[in-house]
Motif scaffolding. Structure first.
Motif, PDB file in Angstrom:
ATOM      1  N   ARG A  99      54.753  43.183  44.475  1.00  0.00           N
ATOM      2  CA  ARG A  99      55.372  44.447  44.864  1.00  0.00           C
ATOM      3  C   ARG A  99      56.403  44.195  45.962  1.00  0.00           C
TER       4      ARG A  99
ATOM      5  N   ALA B 197      46.744  39.145  33.234  1.00  0.00           N
ATOM      6  CA  ALA B 197      45.932  39.319  34.439  1.00  0.00           C
ATOM      7  C   ALA B 197      46.316  38.315  35.520  1.00  0.00           C
TER       8      ALA B 197
ATOM      9  N   GLY C 118      49.389  39.242  37.357  1.00  0.00           N
ATOM     10  CA  GLY C 118      49.346  40.447  38.155  1.00  0.00           C
ATOM     11  C   GLY C 118      49.752  41.713  37.432  1.00  0.00           C
ATOM     12  N   TYR C 119      49.814  41.659  36.097  1.00  0.00           N
ATOM     13  CA  TYR C 119      50.128  42.873  35.332  1.00  0.00           C
ATOM     14  C   TYR C 119      48.890  43.756  35.223  1.00  0.00           C
ATOM     15  N   ALA C 120      49.128  45.052  35.120  1.00  0.00           N
ATOM     16  CA  ALA C 120      48.017  46.004  35.009  1.00  0.00           C
ATOM     17  C   ALA C 120      47.261  45.802  33.703  1.00  0.00           C
ATOM     18  N   ASP C 121      47.985  45.423  32.646  1.00  0.00           N
ATOM     19  CA  ASP C 121      47.340  45.200  31.357  1.00  0.00           C
ATOM     20  C   ASP C 121      48.255  44.365  30.466  1.00  0.00           C
ATOM     21  N   GLN C 122      47.716  43.964  29.327  1.00  0.00           N
ATOM     22  CA  GLN C 122      48.472  43.123  28.396  1.00  0.00           C
ATOM     23  C   GLN C 122      49.698  43.843  27.859  1.00  0.00           C
TER      24      GLN C 122
ATOM     25  N   HIS D 231      51.661  45.989  29.294  1.00  0.00           N
ATOM     26  CA  HIS D 231      52.758  45.955  30.273  1.00  0.00           C
ATOM     27  C   HIS D 231      53.445  44.595  30.246  1.00  0.00           C
TER      28      HIS D 231
END
Length: 276
Positions: free
Chosen positions: A188, A243, A246-250, A252
């Motif tokens: 971020r 993961a 650092g992605y929220a899910d696959q 994304h």
């Protein structure tokens, strides 16, 4: 001058394992040029008549100086996927600059060169034209000759040295890029601001002026570089890769990758995985 590596596929280069179109020579710069140059690279290719080889690269956040028999250019950062078509027999001599060096060498705000390239003669005048002549003279007889590589990279070094020393703002942008590229848990912009002590606006202005980029782009590009390496190595599932990065899910991760590369990550992995 010995090459660092020959034909190693670094994570930025999306070269398929069976691509034999060219040999890549990479050389470290002289010690005094380390503040301006990360490395020199010299591809030498031979593509059969009637065929083409498309080279696809997720460019690092730096400018490039490139001379070939057909052109001599200064490249700003390509924010998407950079593609170069190789045909016939040819070569190029390139310098991958440091983040700080782009504006010092070009003399312009790097945001004016984002997704663009300019002729070295037009940009730098006589020094750019003289460099082009020296490199072509050195490489013409035998582009695989180590002596030719020494002469050609020496010519580029001579062009770049007058841009030293690196200014304080340049040292700062180098530190910011190094922080992003060496910190997998930095995902971020707020984290980048906290780590540097700079406001979000200050970071945005710095990166726009010196690189023509945004903080968000830096983070995404580092993630994509890491993803390319993991996909080639066959490390874990797509969900696991998402993961780790650092992605929220696959989903994304898949959207980010496909939007830039143009191929879903699963298909890329199948096509580019290194032999076991």
């Amino acid at each position: 001058m010995e090459p660092d590596t020959t034909d190693a596929v670094e994570r930025a280069h999306l070269r398929a394992p069976d691509d034999r179109s060219h040999t890549m020579f990479r050389y470290a710069p002289p010690a005094d040029l380390a503040p301006l140059v990360q490395r020199f690279w010299i591809p030498v290719w031979s593509v059969p008549p009637g065929q083409e080889s498309v080279q696809r690269v997720l460019q690092y956040p730096v400018g490039l100086v490139v001379v070939s028999p057909a052109y001599a250019r200064f490249y700003g950062v390509v924010t998407g996927l950079s593609e170069t078509v190789l045909a016939g027999d040819g070569w190029a001599v390139g310098a991958m600059l440091t983040p700080a060096a782009g504006s010092l060498v070009s003399g312009v705000d790097m945001s004016t060169l984002t997704d663009r390239h300019v002729d070295l003669g037009d940009l730098l005048g006589d020094p750019g034209r003289e460099l082009t002549d020296r490199v072509r003279t050195a490489m013409g007889p035998d582009p695989r000759d180590p002596a030719a590589h020494r002469s050609a990279t020496g010519a580029v070094a001579d062009l770049l040295r007058p841009s030293l020393p690196v200014d304080a703002e340049g040292e700062l942008v180098d530190r910011v890029v190094e922080l992003v590229e060496s910190s997998p848990d930095l995902v971020r912009v707020a984290q980048l601001c906290e780590a540097t002590g700079l406001s979000e606006r200050s970071v945005q202005r710095l990166l726009r002026r010196r690189l023509g980029l945004t903080p968000k782009w830096l983070v995404q590009r580092r993630r994509l570089h890491e993803a390319a390496e993991r996909l080639r190595a066959g490390e874990g599932s797509l969900a696991g890769t998402a993961a780790v990065l650092g992605y929220a899910d696959q989903a994304h991760f898949t959207r980010d990758w496909t939007a830039v590369v143009g191929t879903p990550p699963g298909r890329f992995a199948a096509q580019h995985r290194r032999p076991g």
